[in-house]
Design a protein around this motif. Structure first.
Motif, PDB file in Angstrom:
ATOM      1  N   CYS A  25       0.848  -1.198   0.000  1.00  0.00           N
ATOM      2  CA  CYS A  25       0.000   0.000   0.000  1.00  0.00           C
ATOM      3  C   CYS A  25       0.879   1.242   0.000  1.00  0.00           C
ATOM      4  CB  CYS A  25      -0.917   0.000   1.231  1.00  0.00           C
ATOM      5  SG  CYS A  25      -2.119   1.341   1.239  1.00  0.00           S
ATOM      6  N   GLU A  26       0.452   2.246  -0.760  1.00  0.00           N
ATOM      7  CA  GLU A  26       1.191   3.508  -0.810  1.00  0.00           C
ATOM      8  C   GLU A  26       0.219   4.635  -1.111  1.00  0.00           C
ATOM      9  OE1 GLU A  26       2.473   2.889  -5.499  1.00  0.00           O
ATOM     10  OE2 GLU A  26       4.006   3.255  -3.988  1.00  0.00           O
ATOM     11  N   LYS A  27       0.634   5.857  -0.821  1.00  0.00           N
ATOM     12  CA  LYS A  27      -0.188   7.016  -1.129  1.00  0.00           C
ATOM     13  C   LYS A  27      -0.157   7.299  -2.631  1.00  0.00           C
ATOM     14  CE  LYS A  27       0.081   9.494   3.277  1.00  0.00           C
ATOM     15  NZ  LYS A  27       0.449  10.776   3.951  1.00  0.00           N
ATOM     16  N   VAL A  28      -1.274   7.819  -3.165  1.00  0.00           N
ATOM     17  CA  VAL A  28      -1.326   8.254  -4.557  1.00  0.00           C
ATOM     18  C   VAL A  28      -0.776   9.667  -4.628  1.00  0.00           C
ATOM     19  CG1 VAL A  28      -2.836   8.788  -6.514  1.00  0.00           C
ATOM     20  CG2 VAL A  28      -3.283   6.765  -5.094  1.00  0.00           C
ATOM     21  N   LYS A  29       0.212   9.889  -5.460  1.00  0.00           N
ATOM     22  CA  LYS A  29       0.957  11.149  -5.465  1.00  0.00           C
ATOM     23  C   LYS A  29       0.075  12.366  -5.715  1.00  0.00           C
ATOM     24  CE  LYS A  29       5.360   9.122  -6.922  1.00  0.00           C
ATOM     25  NZ  LYS A  29       6.413   9.093  -7.972  1.00  0.00           N
ATOM     26  N   LYS A  30      -0.909  12.241  -6.606  1.00  0.00           N
ATOM     27  CA  LYS A  30      -1.695  13.408  -7.003  1.00  0.00           C
ATOM     28  C   LYS A  30      -2.897  13.674  -6.107  1.00  0.00           C
ATOM     29  CE  LYS A  30      -0.578  13.064 -11.947  1.00  0.00           C
ATOM     30  NZ  LYS A  30      -1.162  12.935 -13.313  1.00  0.00           N
ATOM     31  N   SER A  31      -3.042  12.935  -5.023  1.00  0.00           N
ATOM     32  CA  SER A  31      -4.232  13.093  -4.183  1.00  0.00           C
ATOM     33  C   SER A  31      -3.872  12.959  -2.712  1.00  0.00           C
ATOM     34  CB  SER A  31      -5.286  12.042  -4.554  1.00  0.00           C
ATOM     35  OG  SER A  31      -6.366  12.074  -3.651  1.00  0.00           O
ATOM     36  N   SER A  32      -4.535  13.769  -1.899  1.00  0.00           N
ATOM     37  CA  SER A  32      -4.345  13.670  -0.447  1.00  0.00           C
ATOM     38  C   SER A  32      -5.308  12.669   0.172  1.00  0.00           C
ATOM     39  CB  SER A  32      -4.563  15.050   0.187  1.00  0.00           C
ATOM     40  OG  SER A  32      -5.883  15.510  -0.074  1.00  0.00           O
ATOM     41  N   LYS A  33      -6.260  12.153  -0.616  1.00  0.00           N
ATOM     42  CA  LYS A  33      -7.292  11.278  -0.074  1.00  0.00           C
ATOM     43  C   LYS A  33      -7.133   9.818  -0.489  1.00  0.00           C
ATOM     44  CE  LYS A  33     -10.837  14.916  -0.014  1.00  0.00           C
ATOM     45  NZ  LYS A  33     -12.185  15.292  -0.493  1.00  0.00           N
ATOM     46  N   LEU A  34      -6.332   9.555  -1.525  1.00  0.00           N
ATOM     47  CA  LEU A  34      -6.311   8.227  -2.120  1.00  0.00           C
ATOM     48  C   LEU A  34      -5.119   7.386  -1.660  1.00  0.00           C
ATOM     49  CD1 LEU A  34      -7.283   9.036  -5.817  1.00  0.00           C
ATOM     50  CD2 LEU A  34      -8.773   8.313  -3.950  1.00  0.00           C
ATOM     51  N   LEU A  35      -5.379   6.095  -1.471  1.00  0.00           N
ATOM     52  CA  LEU A  35      -4.334   5.102  -1.248  1.00  0.00           C
ATOM     53  C   LEU A  35      -4.380   4.082  -2.378  1.00  0.00           C
ATOM     54  CD1 LEU A  35      -4.594   4.328   2.583  1.00  0.00           C
ATOM     55  CD2 LEU A  35      -2.993   5.861   1.430  1.00  0.00           C
ATOM     56  N   HIS A  36      -3.213   3.608  -2.782  1.00  0.00           N
ATOM     57  CA  HIS A  36      -3.100   2.585  -3.821  1.00  0.00           C
ATOM     58  C   HIS A  36      -2.718   1.273  -3.161  1.00  0.00           C
ATOM     59  CE1 HIS A  36      -0.695   0.812  -7.413  1.00  0.00           C
ATOM     60  NE2 HIS A  36      -1.904   0.287  -7.331  1.00  0.00           N
ATOM     61  N   GLU A  37      -3.651   0.307  -3.191  1.00  0.00           N
ATOM     62  CA  GLU A  37      -3.427  -0.981  -2.559  1.00  0.00           C
ATOM     63  C   GLU A  37      -3.167  -2.061  -3.616  1.00  0.00           C
ATOM     64  OE1 GLU A  37      -6.645   1.362  -0.562  1.00  0.00           O
ATOM     65  OE2 GLU A  37      -7.290  -0.511  -1.501  1.00  0.00           O
ATOM     66  N   THR A  38      -2.215  -2.909  -3.351  1.00  0.00           N
ATOM     67  CA  THR A  38      -2.023  -4.132  -4.136  1.00  0.00           C
ATOM     68  C   THR A  38      -2.669  -5.256  -3.348  1.00  0.00           C
ATOM     69  OG1 THR A  38       0.051  -3.296  -5.045  1.00  0.00           O
ATOM     70  CG2 THR A  38      -0.354  -5.661  -5.218  1.00  0.00           C
ATOM     71  N   VAL A  39      -3.695  -5.885  -3.961  1.00  0.00           N
ATOM     72  CA  VAL A  39      -4.540  -6.817  -3.214  1.00  0.00           C
ATOM     73  C   VAL A  39      -4.469  -8.206  -3.838  1.00  0.00           C
ATOM     74  CG1 VAL A  39      -6.832  -7.223  -2.257  1.00  0.00           C
ATOM     75  CG2 VAL A  39      -6.089  -4.883  -2.729  1.00  0.00           C
ATOM     76  N   LYS A  40      -4.276  -9.206  -3.014  1.00  0.00           N
ATOM     77  CA  LYS A  40      -4.183 -10.598  -3.454  1.00  0.00           C
ATOM     78  C   LYS A  40      -5.534 -11.280  -3.260  1.00  0.00           C
ATOM     79  CE  LYS A  40      -1.392 -14.779  -2.593  1.00  0.00           C
ATOM     80  NZ  LYS A  40      -2.414 -15.614  -1.947  1.00  0.00           N
ATOM     81  N   PHE A  41      -6.062 -11.866  -4.367  1.00  0.00           N
ATOM     82  CA  PHE A  41      -7.299 -12.636  -4.333  1.00  0.00           C
ATOM     83  C   PHE A  41      -6.954 -14.053  -4.808  1.00  0.00           C
ATOM     84  CE2 PHE A  41     -10.136  -9.122  -3.583  1.00  0.00           C
ATOM     85  CZ  PHE A  41      -9.528  -8.038  -4.186  1.00  0.00           C
ATOM     86  N   GLY A  42      -6.546 -14.902  -3.912  1.00  0.00           N
ATOM     87  CA  GLY A  42      -6.136 -16.243  -4.302  1.00  0.00           C
ATOM     88  C   GLY A  42      -4.905 -16.180  -5.186  1.00  0.00           C
TER      89      GLY A  42
END
Length: 674
Positions: free
Chosen positions: A587-604
């Protein structure tokens, strides 16, 4: 730099916007197109072209007939009010149009009827009946295969099955000719991604004949040889580009002959199909040349969401202008819209960009340069014949005088954001030049006065050049700066020469952009947000919509397609939603937004990218290793340039308590719910 036409016989440049659908007040996403068109028109005028900019309102159709009936007024009374509001907004952002057309103009209606008759008489139109899926907000029919999850492929709303007698246009008659034109004119559709979409998704699959009349409503232009029918809104609306400049099927005016073909149709990407397939085919049937270029611009989204009053995130140019000014509003929408990706606007992002670029970089530069010239030289500095470049002078002058070529190149390519960035680089470089020359140090010693004069003179010329280049984009600001430095606006060619004034006498002006304090603005912004939510949720919400007070999901609503809330759904509808447990592995912050997080999510065995507006509640490191519930069959979108392939589920109560929806016990990631 592109060759100027200023001193030669002026070439024409005919530019149009899509005409705004007169169903409600346009938000900033809609208004962006008018600002962009105006910036391009002013840019071309500065290049020396004789420009004609046409815009206007699209005023017929079933939806307007229904809204007028709900409001208890005639359709004409309804569109008179809304069209007037749209024109007021276009004027408020400084749109320098030459023609504002309305599709209820009598000369337009007369010519549309004549065009329809011509098509019929030459065998391009025939009578039949239509049965298909119809979307009222988009005024469009769709086949079963075109629907997405049983809904409108353009706006995502419900469609209804309709059957009625109609006239049809033989699209296949001209399809091969259009394909050949697109393939041999690579700049006809821009950006290239839009061209590929039209070719692969529509033209190469084969065109169905197009429904061009309706009998189920009356608010439209009557077919003069069959009064049961009115001309379908798209044939009516598209022809504005020729009727507005004097097209006549029998005797086109001199103005039409001079201006046509259009040099640029500027439209939102959601109505590209109509402008690059249907419109060119209509023109071929009229034996008219096709427009030189159709540019499908991206959308301006509100934060991570599309604009909806029920969310309180609709932003109007009226509020932006009231709180920040006209040119600040123009600057944001022009500078923050990429060439071919959606842009993002929010109150936080707007304020941040306003302070960093306009207040700090530009406004501060002008204020302190004027103040230093007045303080150290009584308001006047001169070009000295014996002046010699010192330190970084030569590089500074070269950078400033070379910028015009970049601005012209980017402007001609319609990359307006990049042109503005090049201009702002001049102002940033000028601020750096102040630090390099340190005028306050030079002023301490009389021996430093000549060098101080030269440094401030160089600064003045850089600012005048930057202000001159800024004129198509921020015209009021440009004029204020030039007036403050006693300078006339320079042409693009003149901007390539560093110094044109022998002496500069400055005049103090009020601060161009007073720094904005988000704490001060917050109550006003919250008031705007709550008013929208209350209006959307009020018992009279449907009446408000009927009176044109909302524009969620309307046709031509670039960047703001909201769906109506549904109180009850069937089990079958619920089963369409795929809910899965996913483990957040990064997970990391989205550079262009103060509200967004970018998650890498594993589904199986599958890993997905998900963007969520939860940065105000969680730090990235808090989420790594957490399992939560996600919707995994949503259509992928890009938010602030980051791909999102799902949605995390969360809950927030009225007191602001926020929680992700997580499994009670440990279950394998990828597990489905339901």
């Amino acid at each position: 730099m592109a060759e100027s036409v200023k001193n030669a016989e002026k070439k024409k440049f005919y530019i149009t916007t899509a005409i705004a659908y007169a169903s409600g007040k346009p938000h900033i996403g809609n208004t962006y197109e008018a600002v962009l068109a105006d910036a391009i028109a002013r840019f071309k005028r500065k290049e020396g072209y004789e420009v004609f900019l046409q815009t206007g309102t699209d005023e017929h159709g079933q939806k307007i007939e229904e809204k007028a009936a709900a409001a208890g007024v005639t359709p004409q009374e309804y569109v008179d009010k809304v069209s007037g509001e749209i024109r007021r907004i276009w004027d408020s952002v400084g749109t320098s149009y030459d023609k504002f057309i309305r599709t209820t103009d009598k000369d337009h209606e007369k010519e549309v009827a004549a065009i329809f008759r011509k098509f019929y008489e030459q065998g391009d139109i025939y009578k039949g009946s239509y049965e298909g899926w119809y979307c009222t907000p988009c005024e469009s029919f769709f086949t079963e295969s075109q629907l997405i999850d049983g809904k409108c492929p353009d706006c995502g709303r419900e469609v209804k099955r309709e059957k009625e007698e109609a006239y049809f246009f033989r699209m296949g008659k001209y399809a091969d000719r259009l394909i050949e034109h697109i393939e041999t004119h690579p700049d006809f559709i821009r950006p290239v991604s839009r061209k590929n979409e039209m070719m692969n998704n529509f033209l190469k699959k084969g065109l169905q004949d197009l429904c061009v009349s309706r009998t189920s409503f009356k608010w439209g232009i009557p077919v003069d040889f069959d009064d049961k029918h009115v001309v379908y809104v798209w044939l009516d609306a598209l022809t504005n580009y020729i009727t507005g400049i004097g097209y006549d099927v029998n005797n086109p005016t001199a103005q039409f002959k001079k201006l046509w073909p259009a040099d640029l149709h500027l439209i939102g990407k959601d109505i590209l199909r109509f402008h690059t397939i249907y419109w060119p085919i209509f023109l071929m049937a009229l034996n008219l040349p096709l427009p030189k270029q159709v540019f499908g611009h991206p959308w301006l989204l509100s934060g991570e969401d599309k604009m909806s009053k029920s969310k309180g995130n609709v932003i109007y140019s009226d509020d932006l202008i009231r709180l920040f000014g006209v040119d600040a509003t123009r600057y944001y929408v022009l500078h923050e819209m990429p060439f071919d990706d959606d842009g993002v606007i929010s109150w936080d992002l707007f304020t941040e960009k306003y302070n960093s670029d306009l207040a700090n970089v530009l406004g501060n530069l002008v204020s302190r340069t004027v103040a230093m010239i007045k303080k150290y030289f009584g308001g006047t500095v001169s070009r000295r014949a014996e002046a010699k470049d010192e330190g970084t002078d030569e590089e500074f002058k070269r950078m400033v005088s070379s910028t015009a070529a970049t601005v012209v190149q980017k402007g001609d390519e319609l990359r307006i954001a990049e042109a503005l960035s090049a201009i702002m680089a001049v102002f940033r470089r000028a601020n750096k030049y102040i630090d390099e020359t340190a005028p306050w140090v030079l002023a301490k010693d009389e021996a430093g006065k000549p060098r101080l004069n030269d440094a401030l003179y160089n600064l003045s010329q850089a600012i005048v050049t930057g202000a001159s280049l800024l004129s198509p984009f921020l015209p009021e600001t440009s004029a204020k700066i030039l007036s403050s430095f006693g300078a006339a606006e320079r042409s693009f060619e003149e901007c390539g020469v560093f110094a044109l004034q022998n002496s500069v006498t400055v005049t103090e002006i009020p601060p161009l952009f007073a720094r904005a304090d988000m704490k001060t603005l917050a109550p006003e912004i919250e008031k705007i947000r709550r008013a929208q939510i209350e209006e959307a949720n009020a018992p009279a919400a449907q009446s408000a919509m009927a009176n044109g007070k909302t524009n969620d999901g309307d046709k031509n609503n670039d960047g703001g397609k909201g769906a109506e809330e549904i109180s009850e759904i069937s089990v079958e509808d619920f089963e369409k939603v795929r809910l899965q447990v996913g483990e957040i592995v990064a997970c990391e912050k989205v550079k262009k937004s103060s509200k967004l997080l970018h998650e890498t999510v594993k589904f199986g065995n599958e890993t997905r990218s998900v963007v969520s507006g939860i940065a105000g509640h969680y730090k990235p490191e808090e989420l790594v290793g957490k399992k939560a519930v996600f919707v995994t069959n949503l259509k992928p979108v890009k938010l602030c340039g980051v791909l999102s392939e799902g949605m995390i589920l969360a809950a927030e109560d009225e007191e602001g308590n926020f929680s992700l929806v997580c499994p009670e016990k440990s279950v394998k990631d990828g597990t489905r719910l339901g």
